[in-house]
Design an enzyme around this catalytic site. Structure first.
Site, mmCIF file in Angstrom:
data_model
loop_
_atom_site.group_PDB
_atom_site.id
_atom_site.type_symbol
_atom_site.label_atom_id
_atom_site.label_comp_id
_atom_site.label_asym_id
_atom_site.label_seq_id
_atom_site.Cartn_x
_atom_site.Cartn_y
_atom_site.Cartn_z
ATOM 1 N N CYS A 185 0.856 -1.182 0.000
ATOM 2 C CA CYS A 185 0.000 0.000 0.000
ATOM 3 C C CYS A 185 0.892 1.232 0.000
ATOM 4 O O CYS A 185 2.051 1.154 -0.423
ATOM 5 C CB CYS A 185 -1.003 -0.018 1.152
ATOM 6 S SG CYS A 185 -0.309 0.257 2.795
ATOM 7 N N ARG B 119 -3.717 -0.444 5.237
ATOM 8 C CA ARG B 119 -4.222 -1.551 4.423
ATOM 9 C C ARG B 119 -3.279 -2.748 4.363
ATOM 10 O O ARG B 119 -3.703 -3.882 4.592
ATOM 11 C CB ARG B 119 -4.528 -1.073 3.000
ATOM 12 C CG ARG B 119 -5.676 -0.085 2.929
ATOM 13 C CD ARG B 119 -5.820 0.520 1.563
ATOM 14 N NE ARG B 119 -4.711 1.452 1.326
ATOM 15 C CZ ARG B 119 -4.530 2.114 0.196
ATOM 16 N NH1 ARG B 119 -5.349 1.935 -0.821
ATOM 17 N NH2 ARG B 119 -3.523 2.955 0.070
ATOM 18 N N ASP C 4 -8.395 3.599 0.922
ATOM 19 C CA ASP C 4 -7.495 3.835 2.048
ATOM 20 C C ASP C 4 -8.275 4.415 3.226
ATOM 21 O O ASP C 4 -8.880 5.486 3.103
ATOM 22 C CB ASP C 4 -6.402 4.812 1.606
ATOM 23 C CG ASP C 4 -5.259 4.905 2.600
ATOM 24 O OD1 ASP C 4 -5.360 4.357 3.716
ATOM 25 O OD2 ASP C 4 -4.254 5.544 2.243
#
Length: 181
Positions: free
Chosen positions: A34, A40, A148
């Protein structure tokens, strides 16, 4: 994605005699990617480790990294809380940036969004990378980016956790033909 064949790793240092008489072990290295490696991808790493263990796949290794990660950052508090409710401990997580060595280690790199794939290409590992959503959906651009949750409330982290759990189950189902012990 050209090849999902696990890499051959000889394991611990062995004498030449032992190496010839002992079969080499096969591991499959899975990397989640990420942006900052605090939301994440740590969640994905924790979920995947738990799911891999539940499947009895002791030959699969899982890590996470970020394309803009500062080394040593903790997982977000909301992510730690959400993961803990599912029995996943992220309290010891420390962020790490994507490096050429880490990209080389990975057999499969699953990014949270298409923009992350640009960085994977730059480190020379584009052929073994896809977005998590695309790979889970079978490729061909059928998947979507994972939003996100950075800076959002715990409820948003829970939604991200739930989405990641479903996608990772699909990924592991897709990988099962080559990873099942």
């Amino acid at each position: 994605m050209s090849d999902l064949t696990p890499a051959r790793n000889p394991g611990p240092e062995m004498s030449e005699q032992a190496t010839r008489s002992t079969p080499r072990t096969t591991t499959f290295n899975l990397l989640f990617l990420c942006t900052g490696n605090t939301c994440r991808s740590p969640l994905a790493e924790g979920i995947a480790r738990q799911a891999v263990a539940a499947r009895g796949w002791r030959h699969v290794r899982v890590q996470s990294a970020g394309v803009s990660a500062a080394p040593g950052g903790a997982a977000s508090p909301e992510g730690v809380t959400v993961a803990a409710r599912a029995g996943i401990d992220l309290s010891g997580h420390r962020s790490q940036p994507l490096t050429p060595g880490l990209a080389e280690w990975a057999d499969l790199i699953l990014a949270m969004s298409p923009s992350h794939l640009v960085v994977v290409d730059r480190v020379g590992a584009g052929e073994k990378a896809a977005t998590l959503g695309d790979f889970a959906a079978g490729g061909e651009g059928l998947g979507h980016a994972v939003p996100d949750p950075y800076g959002g409330p715990e409820e948003l982290y829970q939604q991200t956790f739930d989405e990641l759990s479903a996608l990772i189950d699909q990924v592991l189902d897709r990988l099962a033909p080559i990873l099942h012990p």
